[in-house]
Design an enzyme around this catalytic site. Sequence first.
Site, PDB file in Angstrom:
ATOM      1  N   GLU A 173       0.809  -1.286  -0.133  1.00 51.95           N
ATOM      2  CA  GLU A 173      -0.043  -0.309   0.017  1.00 51.95           C
ATOM      3  C   GLU A 173       1.020   1.478   0.135  1.00 51.95           C
ATOM      4  O   GLU A 173       2.303   1.412   0.132  1.00 51.95           O
ATOM      5  CB  GLU A 173      -1.200  -0.269   1.231  1.00 51.95           C
ATOM      6  CG  GLU A 173      -0.733  -0.168   2.657  1.00 51.95           C
ATOM      7  CD  GLU A 173       1.050   0.217   3.157  1.00 51.95           C
ATOM      8  OE1 GLU A 173       0.710   1.625   3.654  1.00 51.95           O
ATOM      9  OE2 GLU A 173       1.931  -0.895   3.316  1.00 51.95           O
ATOM     10  N   GLU A 315       4.428  -1.256   0.835  1.00 49.70           N
ATOM     11  CA  GLU A 315       4.201  -0.614  -0.927  1.00 49.70           C
ATOM     12  C   GLU A 315       4.660  -1.991  -1.405  1.00 49.70           C
ATOM     13  O   GLU A 315       5.084  -2.440  -2.245  1.00 49.70           O
ATOM     14  CB  GLU A 315       5.918   0.007  -1.276  1.00 49.70           C
ATOM     15  CG  GLU A 315       6.220   0.903  -1.371  1.00 49.70           C
ATOM     16  CD  GLU A 315       6.949   2.129  -2.007  1.00 49.70           C
ATOM     17  OE1 GLU A 315       7.722   1.290  -2.670  1.00 49.70           O
ATOM     18  OE2 GLU A 315       7.317   3.555  -2.543  1.00 49.70           O
TER      19      GLU A 315
END
Lengths: 348, 348
Positions: A173, A315
């Site tokens: 994310e 991420e």
Amino acid sequence: MLTSFFDITKSILPFDENAANQARVRQDQLTKPQGSLGRLEDLSIQLAGITGNPLPRIDRPGIFVFAADHGVAARGVSAYPSEVTAQMVWNYARGGAVINVLAQQIGAQLAVADVGVSSVLPEDLGIVHRKIRLGTADWTQGPAMTRDEAMRAIQTGIDIFDASEADLAIIGEMGIGNTTTAAALSAALTGLSPSDLVGRGTGVDDAGLARKLAAIESGLARMPKTSDPLEILSEIGGLEIGAMAGVALAAARRRVPILLDGFISTTAGLLATAIAPAVRDYLLASHRSPEPGHARLLTQLELTPLLDLGMRLGEGSGAALATPLVQAAAAVLRDVATFEQAGVSDRE
Amino acid sequence: MLTSFFDITKSILPFDENAANQARVRQDQLTKPQGSLGRLEDLSIQLAGITGNPLPRIDRPGIFVFAADHGVAARGVSAYPSEVTAQMVWNYARGGAVINVLAQQIGAQLAVADVGVSSVLPEDLGIVHRKIRLGTADWTQGPAMTRDEAMRAIQTGIDIFDASEADLAIIGEMGIGNTTTAAALSAALTGLSPSDLVGRGTGVDDAGLARKLAAIESGLARMPKTSDPLEILSEIGGLEIGAMAGVALAAARRRVPILLDGFISTTAGLLATAIAPAVRDYLLASHRSPEPGHARLLTQLELTPLLDLGMRLGEGSGAALATPLVQAAAAVLRDVATFEQAGVSDRE
């Protein structure tokens, strides 16, 4: 959409004990002292049980990164301004971020989806455009989103995973403010204390940390008491956490292992298990981040991380880094010769 | 041969602080919160200092596995019979062992060399034939080998590394009885107590463990007191440990990082630093094995392992598993965009 969502929670099969047992027996026949590969052996047995294949393979890792903004960021809970969410989406699209480099290193497909960035991104930006709304509302003041939007966030994750051929699902994310949201969401889901789940995120100072804790406490005080995971998601968000939970649900339905990343990714794993408890056995923990809430959630989910390298980027980066270990566990189980095949003497 | 050996100890350059500093500055400009990749950032800076390149690459990992037998195995110090050393060399030659599978997974060149297996192996067996003698003598009774043989073991490692194009050197081994030899050798090199360095190896029972400790104590009592690493190697062995130390010396001379595996591999790293202290800065610890002596030696060398997965196989397996982490550290430093390049806002 509702049908599809409820279908999935009922269609996740249990862990395949039979395949796991076959893998366990085979591990003890391979040309190495029994148990000498430690966690790698356990992991291979888990992969067998997850996939239902006593000789599992992990050939097509997929990284699913969801970006969204958080109204709560206006409360000064992050070291970075909200614009960074969109700027980082541009960076992903151009291949310049850490997750791009790691995806390339491990030969993984990377899908980056906008599910709620607070600015409009150009249509020709090479990402998946599934914006549900322009960021969540500030959940210290009222619900982050509607129940329908929360459903759509989860459904987006399901759809994006279903459209992929991934045989390992990495959920990652980007969203300025999302460690604050993840702490509030996981507190609401588990009953753990906010002070145990709050941390410095991308690097706030003491005053920022105090603002995070105050925001979480006021958000939890404001929202109705409920154990309904969809209601909790709609009260707090985030859109990217809902989408990651959707990937986890869809991956579990397809018997694909889910490799969690850090605190926010693990919060999404927790949300998915709150929706469908059978998801739990499909979760693997890639690493432990120094964000204090992460260790708490791993304990809550009874997951042991593979790596502990002080990483706290998100991420999907920690999960991408651990992917070769997962692939190696499967390859060893599948391809190493047995004592009998190799004509090697076993223990005296 | 003597010339070559002494040349090498004088030709190892110090760690390149300038390249490391350039890497450190660059890490803080990359599009991620400063420090958010934890140990991976430190590792990239170390790789810059080792290679002398502020943008290091690791493209050609080389795995160097040396096999040899140990006369001390006759004292009942292993769970496996000595014949397994030769049998496993056959297994390597046929591609059936764990290290074959892991080498393939990471795309590494694997060189397996016989430097002292106690039986004659067929010349057409696809390995490197550099047998120095048919195993060491039982070092509880007298020297394991001559000083010339110890030199030749080291020189063999130097030659095999020099003939390779590896830009990462993994040193691994196979030798029934070699945790006992490694414990005695590292006790002699460091002055640590044998009881702190002895362990269950491939899995001996309590009686076997007691025999190991007794063997080590009697070997150390028998041998002359000396701090000369070559003399210590010739007194105790093993041939594979000398060869691994040779690889480490040659790798350091070429500014190639050395990725240590488990207890025996780390003992070879220790031996190389005893011969040439400058080798120390070229060593990386891949993992920590449950063999108790391994943690002691890592502390002695001030090395922090990347992985801690309960692996205790040897063959270079833990180092092969950690190789993608080392490659990823270099790739992130080299290929991630800076805040300026990506137009991303830094901290407020």
